[in-house]
Structures are given as C-alpha cells and as structure tokens.
Design a protein around this motif. Structure first.
Motif, short mmCIF file in Angstrom:
data_model
loop_
_atom_site.label_atom_id
_atom_site.label_comp_id
_atom_site.label_asym_id
_atom_site.label_seq_id
_atom_site.Cartn_x
_atom_site.Cartn_y
_atom_site.Cartn_z
N ALA A 1 -8.10 -0.42 2.44
CA ALA A 1 -7.02 0.56 2.57
C ALA A 1 -7.51 1.95 2.22
CB ALA A 1 -5.87 0.17 1.66
N LEU A 2 -8.33 2.04 1.15
CA LEU A 2 -8.80 3.35 0.72
C LEU A 2 -9.78 3.95 1.73
CD1 LEU A 2 -9.28 2.40 -3.02
CD2 LEU A 2 -7.49 3.83 -2.05
N THR B 1 -8.62 -3.16 13.98
CA THR B 1 -7.85 -2.55 12.91
C THR B 1 -6.35 -2.76 13.09
OG1 THR B 1 -8.25 -0.51 14.09
CG2 THR B 1 -9.41 -0.80 12.02
N ARG B 2 -5.97 -3.12 14.32
CA ARG B 2 -4.57 -3.38 14.57
C ARG B 2 -4.10 -4.63 13.82
NH1 ARG B 2 -4.21 -3.80 20.41
NH2 ARG B 2 -5.62 -2.04 20.44
N LEU C 1 -5.18 -5.64 10.99
CA LEU C 1 -5.73 -5.53 9.66
C LEU C 1 -4.87 -6.24 8.62
CD1 LEU C 1 -8.04 -4.33 8.32
CD2 LEU C 1 -6.80 -2.25 8.01
N VAL D 1 -4.22 -6.29 4.76
CA VAL D 1 -4.50 -5.63 3.49
C VAL D 1 -3.94 -6.51 2.38
CG1 VAL D 1 -4.18 -3.60 2.08
CG2 VAL D 1 -4.55 -3.36 4.51
N ARG E 1 -4.57 8.56 13.26
CA ARG E 1 -4.86 8.28 11.85
C ARG E 1 -5.63 9.41 11.18
NH1 ARG E 1 -8.87 6.28 8.70
NH2 ARG E 1 -10.30 6.02 10.43
N VAL F 1 -4.09 11.50 8.03
CA VAL F 1 -4.59 11.34 6.66
C VAL F 1 -5.22 12.62 6.12
CG1 VAL F 1 -4.88 8.84 6.77
CG2 VAL F 1 -6.80 10.31 7.33
N LEU G 1 -9.59 3.46 4.91
CA LEU G 1 -8.79 3.89 6.06
C LEU G 1 -8.00 5.17 5.76
CD1 LEU G 1 -7.47 0.47 7.29
CD2 LEU G 1 -8.81 2.06 8.63
N LEU G 2 -7.89 5.53 4.49
CA LEU G 2 -7.14 6.74 4.16
C LEU G 2 -7.98 8.00 4.26
CD1 LEU G 2 -5.03 5.45 1.17
CD2 LEU G 2 -4.20 6.32 3.34
N LYS G 3 -9.24 7.83 4.62
CA LYS G 3 -10.11 9.00 4.76
C LYS G 3 -10.13 9.46 6.21
CE LYS G 3 -11.68 8.73 0.48
NZ LYS G 3 -10.70 7.77 0.01
N PRO G 4 -10.17 10.79 6.41
CA PRO G 4 -10.15 11.27 7.80
C PRO G 4 -11.51 11.15 8.47
CG PRO G 4 -10.25 13.11 6.29
CD PRO G 4 -10.19 11.88 5.44
N VAL G 5 -12.13 9.99 8.34
CA VAL G 5 -13.42 9.74 8.99
C VAL G 5 -13.35 8.34 9.60
CG1 VAL G 5 -14.95 11.22 7.65
CG2 VAL G 5 -14.28 9.04 6.72
N ASN G 6 -14.31 8.08 10.48
CA ASN G 6 -14.38 6.76 11.09
C ASN G 6 -14.88 5.76 10.05
OD1 ASN G 6 -15.28 4.52 12.59
ND2 ASN G 6 -15.40 5.85 14.39
N ILE G 7 -14.16 4.63 9.86
CA ILE G 7 -14.59 3.75 8.77
C ILE G 7 -15.93 3.10 9.08
CG2 ILE G 7 -12.32 3.25 7.77
CD1 ILE G 7 -12.50 0.48 9.02
N GLY H 1 -8.88 -5.72 -0.82
CA GLY H 1 -7.84 -4.80 -0.37
C GLY H 1 -8.25 -3.34 -0.41
N SER H 2 -9.49 -3.06 -0.82
CA SER H 2 -9.88 -1.65 -0.93
C SER H 2 -10.18 -1.03 0.43
CB SER H 2 -11.07 -1.48 -1.87
OG SER H 2 -12.13 -2.28 -1.44
#
Lengths: 263, 331
Positions: free
Chosen positions: A90-91, A255-256, A258, A260, B92, B96, A93-99, A87-88
C-alpha cells in the motif's frame, strides 16, 4: 529519473547497514566457489580438455559463474511477496512513481553494492587460489558485459513475473524456491549444458534459462564462434522482448486485483 | 466544487470459506467455497476544501477499505471517486502527488535509514524543490519538534517519535488532502496531543483537508468539525458532533438533593423520573429549558442542598450511532 536513482542510492545505504550480513555472505560465496572449482579439478583429473573446453577455461567459467550469480541476485520477487503479505505494498502504491520502477531501481542499487561487496572479493579469491579468470580477449570481454546486461534483464523480468503472482497468491515462497532451483540447474550456472544429453540441450534451447548464465560465460571464455555469438545474443534479445511484452501485459491487470492485507 | 467526491461506492471481497478443524481445512483444499463479502455498500459523500472530517465506525465497518480506495490502492467494485476532479484509480500518480497518507499501524519511513534520509528520499520521489522542502521541514519542525531525532535511524525511534516522523513525511510535498488512518493508536497522552495540535495547525496554516479515521473520542471531540459514521459498510450519520448529540441524546438529567424530605412538583418542561426520599431525578430537553431555569423554578418549592447535571456520554452516543439507534436509551 532522479527519484529512481535516489531509490537505488537508498538501497545501497540500507545494504551497508548490516556489516555481519556482508561478511558472512562473502565467506559463504568464497567457500562455495572453491568447492565447485575443486569438483571440476577432480572431474578433469589428468585430462587437459573435455568436449573442447580446457580445464582452465572451465575454472574461469566456474569463478565467473559465481561472480555473475552475485550480480544477478534479484530481490523483486521477495520484495513483492513480502510487501503483499505484510500489506506494505500500500505504501509503495502511495508514491507518485511506478512501483515496478521502485523495485527495479532497488535491485540496481543492490547490484552496485553486490559488485563491490561480493563480486570483487570473489574474483580476488578466485585469482589468488584457483585461476586468474581472464577473458579470451578484450572483444570477448566487451561482448560478455553486453550479454551479461541482457542476462540481467531476462532474469529480472522472470523474477518480476513470478513476483506478480503474489498479488494473487499470498504464500508464494515455495514457488519462488522452485524457480530458483530451476534456473540454477537449467541455465548452466553450476554444470554447463554441453555436459547434458543432446535431447535435453535441444529442449533447453527453447527456454530462456541458458541465456542467463551459459551464454555470457561461454562468450567470456571464448568457446563460441563469432556467428554463434551473434545468433545466440540475438535470441537473448528476443527473449527480453518476449518477456518484456508479457510483463507489461500482466502488469496492466495485476494491480486491479490487488490484495492489501490487514486493517 | 467539492475537493473529494464519492458517489455510490461499492467494494466486494471474495473470501474462501474454510471449514472447521483439520477435516475442514483438507476439504477446502479440494473444493473451494467462495463467499462474497461487501465491505463498502453504496456510500456517497463529498468533502469541501479545508474540512477536517472524522470518518469513524466500529472495527470492520469499512473505514480502511474506503481510505484505501480514496488513495488509489484498492479499486472499487463499482462507483466513482473523484479527488480534485481526478480518479485515484485511473490517475494514481497524479492523485497521490496531491495526497498525504499516514497509517498508524505501518510506517512509510525506511527502517534502515535515519529519519532525515527518509525525508531526502521523499523529496526526490515527490520532486519537491529545495525552497519548498526547507520551508515545509521548518514548519514541521516547529509543530512536531523533529530536529531532536532527525539523525536517528528510524528503527531506534519510539512509537511517538516515529508517528511524528511519519506525519512530517506525509506533509513534505504540501498535499492538499491528508488521510490519517488511526494516527493516535497506541500513543500516550502527550503523543496524542502532539498529533492533534499538528492536525489543527496544518489545517489552519495550509488549509489542508484532513480525513481522519479513529477510535479515539478525544480526536473526535477536539478535531472533527464533521463526522461521517459508517457501520456495516453504509453511512449511518453525516454531520457535526453537536448535531449528533442533539439528535441522539437531546436530554439532560438533573439530580436534586434536598435538606429534608418534601414532595417535589412536576415541572411543565421537565419530566420527573423518580424520587427517593430527599433525592429526585428530572429529565429535560435542553432545547426547551435551561438547567439554570429549572433549578430556579424548583428552588421556589423547596430548599435544595445539592444538584448534579448529567449528560449523555459521547461514547454512548457514538455507540448508539454505530448501532443505528435513533435515540439513546437511559438518558
């Protein structure tokens, strides 16, 4: 660019955190390369060449194949699988960068560390105990570098594509295992494909695997003509484009859906 | 314009039903029976700049699902979310950048690095300039005292220290909105206090809007100026805690003890529930009469030895709200 470079640096710092891990992986890889070199020495016997490849070329091929394998170790698939399962993701995806940017640059950080930690010792051991793994010429060496960079991209894209499955399927490790073995067998990393039956070689020329290991290694030992080299590197590049398109297409939808895990 | 706007939000999960035992497990390998679970069911609310909102509800009510949709991690099945005018799903990265999120049960800090190195990474990821970074770090240090363990590898931090590290990490880029998902879970009393102080301080100093999910009544009482209560995927309450108490538990109970047995009168504004010898119990509406008035009136009739006031417990009120009860029974 700056955040991604720092992600690579952080990956390098974390890789250096566990010393036992480093030492044991060097020992294991050296044993593996020595074993496969002895296999080829035994297989060649008194013969100096087989199918136009000399014994020393074959040994160079083997040492370089192991070296390349250290550098082509991909973490992206396991990284996605583990972070989806725990489940991490999620973390991330919370960053303003491309995962996928995070995953790519983490892997690039790993390559830099693997070069120093694994590739260099392996080359030294190879040179001391087996054969000096020298390229056919300086030009061959430069082409090898370019082709190996292409290999990296193909391998990374395949790994990322497999990794993306884990957004849908929670337990993906058996699939990843199968993929690893397929690449090892079908890319010519252990046994060059010219020892395979003709029909299988024909089939494999339509798959991306041989362009990961066999092409750069063949370029390195200088068994391809300039025309063959150009043609095959062209195909290698086309594979990058094909896999790249597939990657971006699937990434859009993935990602749609996804999952978690956990509260 | 509200900072956060949620309109008619729905999230459905498809789960595969598994039969009981080995037989059921084998059967579900061949034939999948799917079931749709609606975790969030048509919820709407809006939150203004600078509010501290407690988003509470029983386990499995849909709290975390909502927080994940608000932060762009999950896509809603239908409905609309706008954070500062932007959709977390479509934009997104931009959303964020303006969001801090702390999950009590997982850490965004890098396990293998020292705390300070994790902060350095976040500084790059959020593109925080040096001046802002130093300012925020100093502010976080003043509230959370992180300098004591900033050079310790994260894997060696205690839970309380890790939580403080996580809070500081979430605020380094000065987000306007902070989501805290059970931030005090598993912490000791000091740890909880540190987190509550932190929430109050950043709300006061930076006007950060905070949305907090929690099961801790102390968090609710001390922090939340507004409560949104969700149960089985729908919002059952939206208002302040005192309004909720007034509505669900408008009564107080007065226990009276007399020196000698005497019949206590019926008060016009309070209901006498029972009397056993020298002990009597009254129930009264606190908006109609004060306790002082009631005691004064009653003491005209008899000599009181002792009295005790009883109020509905917050816990019972919250539980009544979870079960969608209009009035609390008993009290």
């Amino acid at each position: 660019m700056r955040p991604y470079l720092y992600i690579a640096k952080v990956r390098m710092l974390s890789a250096l955190a566990y010393r036992f891990d480093v030492l044991s992986s060097i020992v294991i890889q050296c044993l593996a390369v020595i074993a496969s070199c002895f296999f080829w020495i035994a297989a060649y016997g008194n013969q100096q060449a087989a199918l136009g490849v000399t014994r020393d070329q074959m040994l160079t091929y083997t040492v370089m194949s192991s070296t390349l394998a250290c550098l082509l170790t991909m973490n992206v698939e396991n990284r996605i699988a583990a972070s989806v399962q725990k489940g991490s993701v999620a973390l991330d995806l919370l960053k303003p960068v491309n995962i996928f940017g995070i995953y790519l640059w983490e892997d690039i950080g790993s390559v830099a560390i693997a070069f120093l930690q694994n590739a260099v010792p392996l080359l030294l051991i190879g040179a001391l105990f087996i054969v000096a793994p020298v390229p056919a010429s300086a030009a061959h060496f430069l082409l090898f570098i370019l082709s190996a960079a292409f290999s990296y991209m193909i391998n990374w894209l395949i790994a990322a594509l497999f990794g993306m499955w884990s957004f849908r399927i929670v337990r993906i490790f058996p699939l990843l295992c199968m993929k690893g073995h397929m690449i090892r067998l079908l890319s010519g990393s252990v046994i060059p494909l010219w020892f395979f039956p003709q029909w299988l070689q024909t089939v494999l020329s339509f798959l991306p695997f041989r362009y990961i290991y066999q092409l750069p290694l063949s370029v390195y030992i200088g068994i391809l003509s300039p025309r063959e080299t150009a043609a095959q590197m062209g195909i290698q590049f086309i594979w990058i484009l094909l896999l790249g398109c597939l990657f971006f297409e699937i990434k859009k939808g993935v990602t749609r859906h996804l999952l978690v895990q956990g509260g | 314009m509200p900072l956060i706007k949620v309109n008619d939000l729905v999230k459905e999960y498809t789960v595969i039903k598994k039969g009981k035992g080995l037989k059921g497990a084998l059967k579900s390998l061949l034939h999948k029976e799917k079931e749709i679970l609606r975790a969030v069911n048509h919820i709407s609310f809006s939150i203004q700049h600078g509010e501290i909102v407690g988003y509470i509800g029983p386990n499995g009510a849909g709290k975390s699902t909502t927080v994940k949709m608000l932060s762009g991690i999950l896509s809603p099945t239908s409905g609309e979310i706008l954070i500062d005018g932007l959709s977390p799903q479509k934009d997104r990265k931009r959303v964020v950048q303006n969001l801090g999120v702390v999950f009590g049960q997982r850490s965004q800090l890098n396990w293998d690095l020292r705390l300070g190195e994790s902060f350095e990474l976040l500084k790059r990821i959020y593109r925080i300039d040096d001046r802002q970074y130093q300012e925020n770090l100093a502010m976080m240090d003043a509230i959370l005292e992180i300098h004591k363990f900033i050079h310790t590898p994260v894997r060696q931090l205690s839970l309380g220290q890790r939580m403080r590290g996580d809070l500081a990490a979430a605020m380094l880029h000065s987000p306007q909105v902070l989501f805290l998902d059970e931030p005090t879970i598993g912490l000791d009393v000091d740890g909880k206090q540190a987190i509550r102080k932190f929430v109050k301080e950043i709300n006061r100093l930076k006007q950060t809007t905070v949305i907090l999910t929690t099961h801790d009544l102390g968090d609710i009482q001390e922090l939340c100026s507004r409560l949104i209560i969700i149960s089985e995927g729908t919002i059952v309450e939206d208002g302040s805690l005192s309004d909720l108490i007034d509505r669900i538990a408008p009564y107080r109970i007065l226990h009276v003890e007399l020196y000698e047995e005497a019949e206590l009168p019926i008060h016009p504004l309070a209901e006498k529930i029972r009397q056993d010898g020298t002990a009597a119990v009254y129930r009264f509406d606190k908006k109609k009469v004060t306790a002082a008035q009631l005691i004064e009136d009653l003491s005209c009739f008899c000599k009181m030895k002792d009295f005790r006031l009883e109020e509905a417990r917050i816990e019972d009120i919250i539980r009544a709200a979870y079960h969608k009860k209009e009035k609390l029974e008993g009290v």
